[in-house]
Scaffold this motif. Structure first.
Motif, PDB file in Angstrom:
ATOM      1  N   ASP A 712       0.846  -1.203   0.183  1.00 55.58           N
ATOM      2  CA  ASP A 712      -0.036   0.294  -0.010  1.00 55.58           C
ATOM      3  C   ASP A 712       0.748   1.311  -0.021  1.00 55.58           C
ATOM      4  OD1 ASP A 712      -2.163  -1.454  -0.016  1.00 55.58           O
ATOM      5  OD2 ASP A 712      -2.589  -1.461   2.368  1.00 55.58           O
ATOM      6  N   GLY A 713       0.535   2.286  -0.926  1.00 58.03           N
ATOM      7  CA  GLY A 713       1.356   3.363  -1.113  1.00 58.03           C
ATOM      8  C   GLY A 713       2.807   3.254  -1.557  1.00 58.03           C
ATOM      9  N   GLU A 714       2.865   2.156  -2.293  1.00 61.87           N
ATOM     10  CA  GLU A 714       4.395   1.892  -2.749  1.00 61.87           C
ATOM     11  C   GLU A 714       4.860   3.022  -3.915  1.00 61.87           C
ATOM     12  OE1 GLU A 714       5.267  -1.619  -5.064  1.00 61.87           O
ATOM     13  OE2 GLU A 714       3.204  -1.957  -4.942  1.00 61.87           O
ATOM     14  N   GLY A 715       3.969   3.520  -4.462  1.00 59.63           N
ATOM     15  CA  GLY A 715       4.346   4.673  -5.442  1.00 59.63           C
ATOM     16  C   GLY A 715       4.460   6.135  -5.105  1.00 59.63           C
ATOM     17  N   ASP A 716       4.115   6.292  -3.668  1.00 59.45           N
ATOM     18  CA  ASP A 716       4.037   7.660  -3.167  1.00 59.45           C
ATOM     19  C   ASP A 716       5.051   7.660  -2.143  1.00 59.45           C
ATOM     20  OD1 ASP A 716       2.210   8.034  -4.681  1.00 59.45           O
ATOM     21  OD2 ASP A 716       0.460   7.342  -3.329  1.00 59.45           O
ATOM     22  N   LEU A 739       3.925 -15.371   0.602  1.00 63.98           N
ATOM     23  CA  LEU A 739       4.334 -14.262   1.491  1.00 63.98           C
ATOM     24  C   LEU A 739       5.876 -14.221   1.595  1.00 63.98           C
ATOM     25  CD1 LEU A 739       1.880 -14.276   4.380  1.00 63.98           C
ATOM     26  CD2 LEU A 739       2.342 -12.436   2.716  1.00 63.98           C
ATOM     27  N   PRO A 740       6.594 -13.091   1.634  1.00 66.20           N
ATOM     28  CA  PRO A 740       7.936 -12.954   1.841  1.00 66.20           C
ATOM     29  C   PRO A 740       8.485 -13.362   3.332  1.00 66.20           C
ATOM     30  CG  PRO A 740       7.103 -10.739   1.678  1.00 66.20           C
ATOM     31  CD  PRO A 740       6.057 -11.727   1.639  1.00 66.20           C
ATOM     32  N   SER A 741       9.639 -13.807   3.469  1.00 68.10           N
ATOM     33  CA  SER A 741       9.997 -14.243   4.639  1.00 68.10           C
ATOM     34  C   SER A 741      10.121 -13.085   5.628  1.00 68.10           C
ATOM     35  CB  SER A 741      11.322 -14.863   4.578  1.00 68.10           C
ATOM     36  OG  SER A 741      12.536 -13.988   4.155  1.00 68.10           O
ATOM     37  N   ARG A 742      10.262 -11.823   5.196  1.00 67.16           N
ATOM     38  CA  ARG A 742      10.249 -10.777   6.316  1.00 67.16           C
ATOM     39  C   ARG A 742      10.124  -9.572   5.596  1.00 67.16           C
ATOM     40  NH1 ARG A 742      16.466 -10.039   8.535  1.00 67.16           N
ATOM     41  NH2 ARG A 742      15.296  -8.060   9.280  1.00 67.16           N
ATOM     42  N   ILE A 743       9.761  -8.294   6.370  1.00 68.45           N
ATOM     43  CA  ILE A 743      10.059  -7.118   5.740  1.00 68.45           C
ATOM     44  C   ILE A 743      11.102  -6.425   6.382  1.00 68.45           C
ATOM     45  CG2 ILE A 743       8.605  -5.041   5.629  1.00 68.45           C
ATOM     46  CD1 ILE A 743       5.912  -6.394   5.667  1.00 68.45           C
ATOM     47  N   ASN A 744      11.896  -5.799   5.561  1.00 75.35           N
ATOM     48  CA  ASN A 744      13.306  -5.114   5.936  1.00 75.35           C
ATOM     49  C   ASN A 744      13.013  -3.770   6.055  1.00 75.35           C
ATOM     50  OD1 ASN A 744      14.720  -7.685   5.809  1.00 75.35           O
ATOM     51  ND2 ASN A 744      14.853  -7.328   3.678  1.00 75.35           N
ATOM     52  N   SER A 787      15.691  12.374  12.072  1.00 71.98           N
ATOM     53  CA  SER A 787      15.160  12.532  10.766  1.00 71.98           C
ATOM     54  C   SER A 787      15.632  11.918   9.615  1.00 71.98           C
ATOM     55  CB  SER A 787      15.230  14.038  10.424  1.00 71.98           C
ATOM     56  OG  SER A 787      14.860  14.804  11.426  1.00 71.98           O
ATOM     57  N   GLY A 788      14.952  11.748   8.610  1.00 71.35           N
ATOM     58  CA  GLY A 788      15.212  10.961   7.473  1.00 71.35           C
ATOM     59  C   GLY A 788      14.335  10.155   6.866  1.00 71.35           C
ATOM     60  N   SER A 789      14.837   9.376   5.781  1.00 75.06           N
ATOM     61  CA  SER A 789      13.893   8.450   4.976  1.00 75.06           C
ATOM     62  C   SER A 789      13.754   6.998   5.660  1.00 75.06           C
ATOM     63  CB  SER A 789      13.945   8.471   3.636  1.00 75.06           C
ATOM     64  OG  SER A 789      13.823   9.729   2.913  1.00 75.06           O
ATOM     65  N   TYR A 790      12.553   6.668   6.038  1.00 80.76           N
ATOM     66  CA  TYR A 790      12.369   5.287   6.553  1.00 80.76           C
ATOM     67  C   TYR A 790      11.761   4.298   5.562  1.00 80.76           C
ATOM     68  CZ  TYR A 790      13.581   6.967  11.062  1.00 80.76           C
ATOM     69  OH  TYR A 790      14.341   7.411  12.116  1.00 80.76           O
ATOM     70  N   ILE A 791      12.265   3.277   5.055  1.00 82.19           N
ATOM     71  CA  ILE A 791      12.213   2.476   3.848  1.00 82.19           C
ATOM     72  C   ILE A 791      11.839   1.121   4.336  1.00 82.19           C
ATOM     73  CG2 ILE A 791      12.785   1.607   1.636  1.00 82.19           C
ATOM     74  CD1 ILE A 791      14.768   3.981   1.508  1.00 82.19           C
ATOM     75  N   CYS A 792      10.604   0.578   3.821  1.00 79.82           N
ATOM     76  CA  CYS A 792      10.354  -0.776   4.069  1.00 79.82           C
ATOM     77  C   CYS A 792      10.408  -1.262   3.043  1.00 79.82           C
ATOM     78  CB  CYS A 792       9.053  -1.034   5.021  1.00 79.82           C
ATOM     79  SG  CYS A 792       7.340  -0.330   4.053  1.00 79.82           S
ATOM     80  N   GLU A 793      10.907  -2.547   2.627  1.00 79.31           N
ATOM     81  CA  GLU A 793      11.190  -3.324   1.474  1.00 79.31           C
ATOM     82  C   GLU A 793      10.888  -4.796   1.761  1.00 79.31           C
ATOM     83  OE1 GLU A 793      14.673  -2.820  -0.450  1.00 79.31           O
ATOM     84  OE2 GLU A 793      15.988  -3.683   0.890  1.00 79.31           O
ATOM     85  N   THR A 794      10.353  -5.408   0.868  1.00 77.17           N
ATOM     86  CA  THR A 794      10.444  -6.944   0.864  1.00 77.17           C
ATOM     87  C   THR A 794      10.230  -7.492  -0.578  1.00 77.17           C
ATOM     88  OG1 THR A 794       8.871  -8.898   1.724  1.00 77.17           O
ATOM     89  CG2 THR A 794       7.691  -6.890   0.503  1.00 77.17           C
ATOM     90  N   THR A 795      10.635  -8.912  -0.572  1.00 72.09           N
ATOM     91  CA  THR A 795      10.852  -9.582  -2.042  1.00 72.09           C
ATOM     92  C   THR A 795      10.271 -10.864  -1.732  1.00 72.09           C
ATOM     93  OG1 THR A 795      12.775  -8.397  -2.279  1.00 72.09           O
ATOM     94  CG2 THR A 795      12.632 -10.357  -3.477  1.00 72.09           C
ATOM     95  N   ASN A 796       9.705 -11.648  -2.838  1.00 69.56           N
ATOM     96  CA  ASN A 796       9.449 -12.841  -2.837  1.00 69.56           C
ATOM     97  C   ASN A 796      10.052 -13.200  -4.231  1.00 69.56           C
ATOM     98  OD1 ASN A 796       7.694 -11.904  -4.833  1.00 69.56           O
ATOM     99  ND2 ASN A 796       5.778 -13.045  -3.945  1.00 69.56           N
ATOM    100  N   MET A 797       9.985 -14.563  -4.688  1.00 77.58           N
ATOM    101  CA  MET A 797      10.550 -15.135  -5.792  1.00 77.58           C
ATOM    102  C   MET A 797       9.988 -14.407  -7.098  1.00 77.58           C
ATOM    103  SD  MET A 797       8.702 -18.930  -6.204  1.00 77.58           S
ATOM    104  CE  MET A 797       9.472 -19.231  -4.897  1.00 77.58           C
ATOM    105  N   SER A 800       9.989  -7.538  -5.943  1.00 82.72           N
ATOM    106  CA  SER A 800       9.992  -6.889  -4.753  1.00 82.72           C
ATOM    107  C   SER A 800       9.064  -5.682  -4.705  1.00 82.72           C
ATOM    108  CB  SER A 800      11.435  -6.248  -4.849  1.00 82.72           C
ATOM    109  OG  SER A 800      12.656  -7.369  -4.790  1.00 82.72           O
ATOM    110  N   ALA A 801       8.913  -5.194  -3.446  1.00 78.79           N
ATOM    111  CA  ALA A 801       8.242  -3.832  -3.492  1.00 78.79           C
ATOM    112  C   ALA A 801       8.785  -3.108  -2.321  1.00 78.79           C
ATOM    113  CB  ALA A 801       6.736  -4.399  -3.216  1.00 78.79           C
ATOM    114  N   LYS A 802       8.701  -1.790  -2.262  1.00 79.06           N
ATOM    115  CA  LYS A 802       9.118  -0.991  -1.214  1.00 79.06           C
ATOM    116  C   LYS A 802       8.121   0.290  -1.074  1.00 79.06           C
ATOM    117  CE  LYS A 802      12.661   1.510  -3.590  1.00 79.06           C
ATOM    118  NZ  LYS A 802      14.241   1.943  -3.723  1.00 79.06           N
TER     119      LYS A 802
END
Length: 927
Positions: A712-716, A739-744, A787-797, A800-802
């Motif tokens: 959700d909201g990955e493009g913004d 489902l991916p193994s984890r969200i980084n 302050s800064g950018s907080y990025i959540c990313e995940t991957t399956n086979m 990816s999405a972030k």
């Protein structure tokens, strides 16, 4: 002279000549008359004409000449050729005459195969039939023609293992020799030479192809027939596919193609063994990672045959892959704490060890070993984890900690820069605790003051009870939850009424079967009614007559056209299900159709010669039936732009086909289409077949959506702004299958440096539910340097999405930096304020208990011996519009009464009051 009778001599004999002298002779009545007849060269026997030219068979397309000769007759014989009983004349016949001889030639310009077996007769006749009889000579014409081949079944389809018969019918003269061949293949067995049927006892898929039968009888051209053999066989995966293949880690173009043969053409796909993950053929991965390794199955599917599978193990080899190796992690710790640093490596083959190196702030590197540091290494399959624990960290431990490893394919390393800070002073801790206590006490005091002001405490014992407000007019006793109303779609508050859902529509049912109409008299009247009969049941069509004569014949005609069933026949053997029952004497001829088929529907006619037929239409109905070949589960790819499911439903009348999501009221037309497949599409859908008069037929199909993660909201980029000291909660929700193994979580500071965030130093909570995964990062007491950018990313086979969330932490408007001395001063001031507030609270409690505050409104000298009248509008006065009661100097001042109403309550008497008489009179006047 001899007397010659009519049958004693035949004048058509060669060499015989006769002379009869017909004279007009007169004789006297009563005298003797003599007639003379004389013969020369009279032969002993009569001979038929001679035929030549038919001794040798003719050939189709060639000319043939036949000759018929008669000699010795006088006068010469007349010759005629006959084709059966028809005389042949014209240009096909040529007559030749010579002395004592007559010859008649028959010329057949172009022979055909239809001339074979023709019966030709030559007849010799004299002009004196009374004296001689005609003589015939005949022959059967023999014509040789080339063979012609007829193939009754040009295409034969069989299942592998079943006997196949290929047939060629040959017509020729003389008989032809038949030979079977298979173009492009080796010779077929000689057992089939000369046979019209070529038989393959047990077919295999290799027998499929084109077969030719060649017929040759020596007459050109040779005839050839073609038969195509189609063999249905289950999916067969190419056995040359390896059981194990190797892929290189980080390979950008890896694919596996599965070759599957079969008839009908199989559908080929891939799936990961023991999972629900499916891919199209060929199997492709945009980038090979170690999590790709595993066993995959090539699946071949053909209608009518079981699935065929082939297991292929994909072994991923390559250099080590270390999580976060491309980023520099920047952990921080305070002196005296215990710090744990970790590295996780995936590799095949696994390296022998993971090395740890410390680089101080001056660039000097030192290799760390188990003797001086606590280093724990674990291995599991293709994964290797090493953790470095530093206890009681000090300022000298600051620097970069590097973990690196190497195998035969290459190396990988990760850099973690540690910053050690001095522990926070105890004074700050004390200050924080003190400030918290002051805050709590202050809030308590404010609540006491507000409670006193609002009257929540120190409440007078003589306060009158406030009446309950009148019940709103829109509240009635109908439409409650216990009103017994079932199947309510919605409850609407509308002046106390409930709006029920309309009653459901009732299903239609077939009420009649069969067809019946009667006929009275010879001139009859039948009433045709549209009638339906259920498939497999019996339909009866009635037809009866009165005054039926024995010559009348009753016929039943219908689709498919029945043989005429007359009054003397009961059952037509061609149509055993169609029977005529009844009584001929009564004129009843009822048509009984047992086990009705769909093709039995149509118009039936009962007719009798001389009368207008009567017709009626019979309909054979069949409940809706969904094609059983539809799969119970199908797979769709996330973001697929053209996904559809077609449901085939048979029945009569033609069923209406719709789709609905199970246990919902969402409906779609057939075929089911989605312009774009999302994860919320996944679920169970029902194909619904509906026909009037029958219950619905349904088929459940589960749509499984696979694909890369969708966040959700990955493009913004979310922009957040908070003040220092606040608590910030950041969240990411991912939908994916698998489902991916984890969200980084990654933090990128304002200088572009990125740091991996883990559970050891941050509050990260991850939850899973079905195909959804949610991760929450909580930052407590944030500071400006957060302050800064907080990025959540995940991957399956699949990909990816972030999501990027930019956090800006600001100083409060009046926040200033304070020194340690200022902290001390503020601490003492705060402690003093806390003491004062505490004393004030204790005083308030004692004062209230002693009665120094919260004193009653009634002075001790104010005697309440007299009873005080209750004002109008009390709770038992039945007054609806009462709003408030005001206490004014010991009296109750009622609100003026509404118009057109009277107070019904009596006044109250207050004894001991100085002005009781006046109060009583006021109460009386009000009444």
């Amino acid at each position: 002279m001899e007397q010659v009778t009519e049958h004693e001599r035949n004048p058509f004999i060669d060499g015989v000549s006769y002379n009869a002298v017909p004279l007009h002779t007169a004789v006297l009545l009563g005298h003797t008359a003599t007639l003379h007849c004389s013969f020369n060269d009279l032969s002993a026997d009569d001979v038929p004409p001679t035929l030549r030219g038919a001794e040798i068979p003719g050939k189709a397309g060639k000319q043939m000449e036949l000759s018929c000769t008669s000699s010795g007759g006088h006068p010469p014989a007349q010759l005629t050729w006959y084709n059966g009983t028809e005389a042949v004349t014209g240009q096909h016949v040529i007559q030749k005459e010579s002395e004592g001889r007559v010859e008649l030639d028959l010329i057949l310009r172009r022979l055909t195969k239809w001339d074979n077996g023709m019966n030709l007769t030559c007849r010799a006749s004299q002009p004196f039939p009374e004296i001689t009889s005609a003589q015939d000579s005949w022959t059967v014409l023999q014509v040789y023609y080339p063979p012609s081949v007829t193939v009754p079944v040009p295409s034969v389809r069989v299942v592998e293992g079943v006997t196949a018969d290929l047939t060629c019918l040959v017509e020729s003269n003389p008989p032809a020799t038949i030979r079977w061949t298979r173009p492009g293949h080796s010779a077929l067995p000689n057992d089939n030479i000369g046979q019209k049927i070529f038989r393959i006892p047990s077919t295999s898929h290799q027998d499929a192809g084109v077969y030719q039968c060649t017929a040759d009888n020596g007459v050109q051209p040779v005839a050839v027939g073609t038969v195509t053999l189609e063999v249905l066989y289950p999916p067969l995966i190419n056995p040359s596919m390896d059981d194990k293949v190797t892929a290189l880690q980080d390979d950008d173009d890896f694919s596996l193609n599965c070759l599957v043969e079969g008839n009908p053409k199989p559908k080929v796909m891939w799936r990961r063994k023991n999972t629900k993950l499916h891919w199209k053929n060929p199997l492709r991965f945009n980038r090979v990672r170690y999590d790709v390794e595993g066993t995959y199955q090539c699946v071949g599917i053909s209608d009518g045959f079981p699935q065929t599978t082939k297991d292929v193990f994909v072994d991923v080899l390559g250099k080590p892959y270390m999580e976060g190796e491309e980023d520099t992690t920047m952990p921080s710790a305070y002196t005296g704490e215990t710090l744990r640093l970790g590295c996780t490596v995936e590799a095949d083959p696994l390296p022998p060890r993971i090395n740890w190196i410390w680089r101080n702030n001056y660039g000097q590197e030192t290799e760390l070993d188990d003797a001086d540091f606590r280093i724990v290494t674990t291995r599991r399959n293709q994964e290797m984890t090493s953790s470095l624990t530093i206890q009681n960290v000090a300022m000298k431990d600051s620097g970069s900690y590097i973990c690196k490893t190497t195998n035969m394919f290459g190396s990988a390393k990760r850099d973690m820069h540690l910053e050690v800070k001095e522990s926070a002073p105890n004074l700050v801790i004390i200050t924080s605790i003190t400030a918290g206590g002051v805050l709590v006490v202050t809030v308590a005091v404010i609540l006491v003051v507000i409670a006193k002001k609002k009257g929540w405490i120190c409440k007078s014992h003589l306060d009158a009870l406030r009446p309950m407000p009148p019940v709103p007019k829109y509240v009635y006793n109908t439409g409650t939850i216990d009103s017994g109303v079932e199947d309510l779609q919605e409850l609407q508050e509308m002046y106390g009424t409930l709006k029920p859902r309309p009653p459901p529509r009732m299903e239609k049912k077939w009420e009649s079967v069969g067809l019946s109409y009667s006929v009275d008299g010879v001139s009859y009247n039948a009433v045709p009614l549209p009638t339906a009969v259920l498939l497999g049941h019996t339909a009866t069509l009635h037809c009866s007559f009165h005054n039926l004569s024995p010559e009348d014949v009753v016929n039943w005609l219908g689709p498919p056209r029945l043989t005429q069933i007359t009054s003397g026949r009961r059952v037509d053997p061609k149509y055993p299900r169609h029977q005529v029952v009844g009584d001929e004497k009564k004129g009843e001829f009822h048509l009984l159709i047992q086990d009705a088929h769909l093709e039995d529907g149509g118009t039936y006619t009962c007719c009798i010669f001389g009368l207008t037929p009567k017709e009626a239409k019979l309909t054979v109905v069949d409940p809706p039936l969904i094609n059983p070949s539809m799969y119970d589960k199908v797979t769709a790819l996330q973001d697929d732009g053209d996904f559809s499911l077609n449901c085939l439903v048979e029945g009569n009348p033609k069923p209406k086909v719709t789709w609905r999501r199970k246990n919902t009221k969402l409906y779609w037309k057939n075929p089911l289409r989605f312009n774009r497949v999302r994860y919320d599409v996944e679920g169970t859908y029902q194909c619904v077949g509906t026909s009037d008069g029958f219950p619905q037929t349904t088929k459940d199909v589960f749509v499984d959506v696979l694909g890369k993660p969708y966040m959700d909201g990955e493009g913004d980029t979310a922009m957040l702004s908070v003040d220092t000291g606040e608590t910030v909660r950041l969240g990411c929700t991912v939908a994916a299958d698998p489902l991916p193994s984890r969200i980084n979580w990654i933090w990128r500071n304002n200088y572009g440096q990125e740091t991996d965030l883990d559970n050891a130093d941050f509050d990260i909570v991850t939850s899973r539910r079905n195909q959804e995964m949610t991760s929450t990062l909580t930052l407590q007491n944030v500071a400006v340097n957060d302050s800064g950018s907080y990025i959540c990313e995940t991957t399956n086979m699949f990909g990816s999405a972030k999501r990027d969330m930019h956090l800006e932490v600001k100083e409060p408007p009046n926040l200033v930096m304070i020194t340690s001395n200022q902290i001390k001063i503020k601490t003492f001031v705060t402690a003093g304020v806390l003491l004062v507030v505490t004393v004030a609270v204790i005083f308030i409690v004692i004062a209230k208990k002693k009665g120094w505050i919260c004193k009653s409104h009634l002075d001790d000298s104010f005697d309440l011996s007299a009873s005080r009248p209750m004002p109008p509008g009390t709770i038992d006065s039945d007054v609806e519009g009462l709003q408030e009661l005001q206490e004014m100097y010991g009296t109750l001042k009622p609100r003026p009464p509404p118009r057109m109403k009277k107070w019904e309550s009596v006044g109250l008497s207050y004894s001991g009051l100085v002005h009781s008489t006046s109060l009583q009179s006021y109460s009386t006047e009000e009444q």
